[in-house]
Write a protein that holds these residues in place. Structure first.
Motif, short mmCIF file in Angstrom:
data_model
loop_
_atom_site.label_atom_id
_atom_site.label_comp_id
_atom_site.label_asym_id
_atom_site.label_seq_id
_atom_site.Cartn_x
_atom_site.Cartn_y
_atom_site.Cartn_z
N MET A 1 -14.42 0.94 -1.80
CA MET A 1 -13.51 1.96 -0.73
C MET A 1 -12.49 2.54 -1.24
N GLU A 2 -11.89 1.76 -2.35
CA GLU A 2 -10.64 2.68 -2.93
C GLU A 2 -10.93 3.11 -4.42
N GLY A 3 -12.26 3.50 -4.79
CA GLY A 3 -12.78 4.03 -5.92
C GLY A 3 -12.75 3.02 -7.20
N GLY A 4 -12.63 1.56 -6.89
CA GLY A 4 -12.78 0.89 -7.81
C GLY A 4 -13.91 -0.28 -7.98
N SER A 5 -13.82 -1.17 -8.70
CA SER A 5 -14.87 -2.31 -8.77
C SER A 5 -14.41 -3.64 -9.08
N LEU A 6 -15.38 -4.56 -9.34
CA LEU A 6 -14.96 -5.60 -9.55
C LEU A 6 -14.31 -5.80 -11.05
N ALA A 7 -14.80 -4.81 -11.89
CA ALA A 7 -14.32 -4.91 -13.19
C ALA A 7 -12.88 -4.62 -13.27
N ASP A 8 -12.16 -3.98 -12.26
CA ASP A 8 -10.73 -3.43 -12.30
C ASP A 8 -9.95 -5.01 -11.95
N ILE A 9 -10.83 -5.95 -11.47
CA ILE A 9 -9.63 -7.24 -11.00
C ILE A 9 -8.99 -7.76 -12.17
N VAL A 10 -7.65 -8.06 -12.03
CA VAL A 10 -6.87 -8.52 -13.21
C VAL A 10 -6.60 -9.94 -12.79
N GLY B 1 -13.74 -23.17 8.51
CA GLY B 1 -14.86 -24.28 8.00
C GLY B 1 -15.41 -23.70 6.78
N SER B 2 -14.80 -22.70 6.19
CA SER B 2 -15.44 -22.03 4.88
C SER B 2 -15.12 -23.11 3.70
N SER B 3 -16.13 -22.95 2.77
CA SER B 3 -15.86 -23.75 1.60
C SER B 3 -15.06 -23.33 0.27
N ILE B 4 -14.82 -21.66 0.52
CA ILE B 4 -14.17 -21.24 -0.67
C ILE B 4 -13.55 -19.94 -0.02
N GLU B 5 -12.29 -19.46 -0.65
CA GLU B 5 -11.34 -18.58 -0.36
C GLU B 5 -10.98 -17.70 -1.44
N ILE B 6 -11.21 -16.42 -1.73
CA ILE B 6 -10.95 -15.77 -2.81
C ILE B 6 -9.97 -14.66 -2.44
N THR B 7 -8.72 -14.55 -3.24
CA THR B 7 -7.95 -13.59 -3.05
C THR B 7 -7.88 -12.68 -4.45
N VAL B 8 -7.86 -11.61 -4.56
CA VAL B 8 -7.77 -10.74 -5.58
C VAL B 8 -6.64 -9.54 -5.76
N MET B 9 -6.27 -9.32 -6.94
CA MET B 9 -5.40 -8.37 -7.14
C MET B 9 -6.30 -7.39 -8.29
N ALA B 10 -6.44 -6.07 -8.03
CA ALA B 10 -6.99 -5.14 -8.87
C ALA B 10 -6.42 -3.87 -9.13
N LYS B 11 -6.36 -3.76 -10.36
CA LYS B 11 -5.84 -2.31 -10.99
C LYS B 11 -6.52 -1.31 -10.40
N ARG B 12 -5.64 -0.17 -9.98
CA ARG B 12 -6.09 1.13 -9.36
C ARG B 12 -6.65 1.98 -10.57
N GLN B 13 -7.49 2.69 -10.47
CA GLN B 13 -7.96 3.85 -11.39
C GLN B 13 -7.01 4.91 -10.95
N LEU B 14 -6.31 5.44 -12.09
CA LEU B 14 -5.62 6.73 -11.85
C LEU B 14 -6.50 7.87 -11.58
N GLN B 15 -6.23 8.96 -10.76
CA GLN B 15 -6.96 9.90 -10.38
C GLN B 15 -7.66 10.76 -11.73
N SER B 16 -6.92 10.55 -12.86
CA SER B 16 -7.48 11.23 -14.20
C SER B 16 -8.46 10.40 -14.81
N GLU B 17 -8.45 9.09 -14.39
CA GLU B 17 -9.41 8.19 -14.95
C GLU B 17 -10.73 8.07 -14.28
N GLN B 18 -10.88 8.64 -13.11
CA GLN B 18 -12.30 8.52 -12.26
C GLN B 18 -13.05 9.71 -12.87
#
Length: 132
Positions: free
Chosen positions: A64-73, A115-132
């Motif tokens: 939704m923000e123009g990124g992917s899982l590969a951007d997660i740091v 009652g979930s078994s897992i919770e995941i929080t992420v921080m991802a680098k945004r692609q600069l407009q010139s990189e997209q």
């Protein structure tokens, strides 16, 4: 200036927070469990399936923000049973290129939302407009 937003496909958070906070450089996604997903309740209790559903939702949110899982740091993972880490890792690792895994913390938290078994929080680098 950060933008505070909620994913329109998910219920509004039941806590005083946002699903995502986006600034010029990063996308921060709040901890996500299958209980937060409309299709996740049937998976509850199966850490592999819960991991799969949460990772798919995170991927969609980043797209939704123009990124992917590969951007997660950075990733924070909470498991209700740390003995399930190998099962979780077997699914988690499928979502990243081998050798390019984000920095990560994994802890045991006996009580997760809904009652979930897992919770995941992420921080991802945004692609600069010139990189997209």
């Amino acid at each position: 200036m950060p933008t505070f937003m909620n994913d329109p496909t998910m219920p509004t958070p039941s806590f005083p927070g946002s699903h995502m906070v986006v600034d010029d450089h990063y996308v921060f996604i709040s901890g996500l469990t299958v209980a937060d997903l409309s299709n996740g309740h049937a998976a509850r209790g199966d850490v592999k399936e819960e991991t799969r559903l949460v990772m798919r939702a995170l991927s969609r949110m980043l797209e939704m923000e123009g990124g992917s899982l590969a951007d997660i740091v950075r990733v924070d993972i909470h498991l209700t049973d740390l003995h399930a880490i190998q099962d979780m890792d077997s699914v988690y690792a499928e979502h990243f290129e081998p050798g390019r895994y984000p920095a990560r913390t994994c802890t045991e938290s006996p009580n997760l939302y809904g009652g979930s078994s897992i919770e995941i929080t992420v921080m991802a680098k945004r692609q600069l407009q010139s990189e997209q």
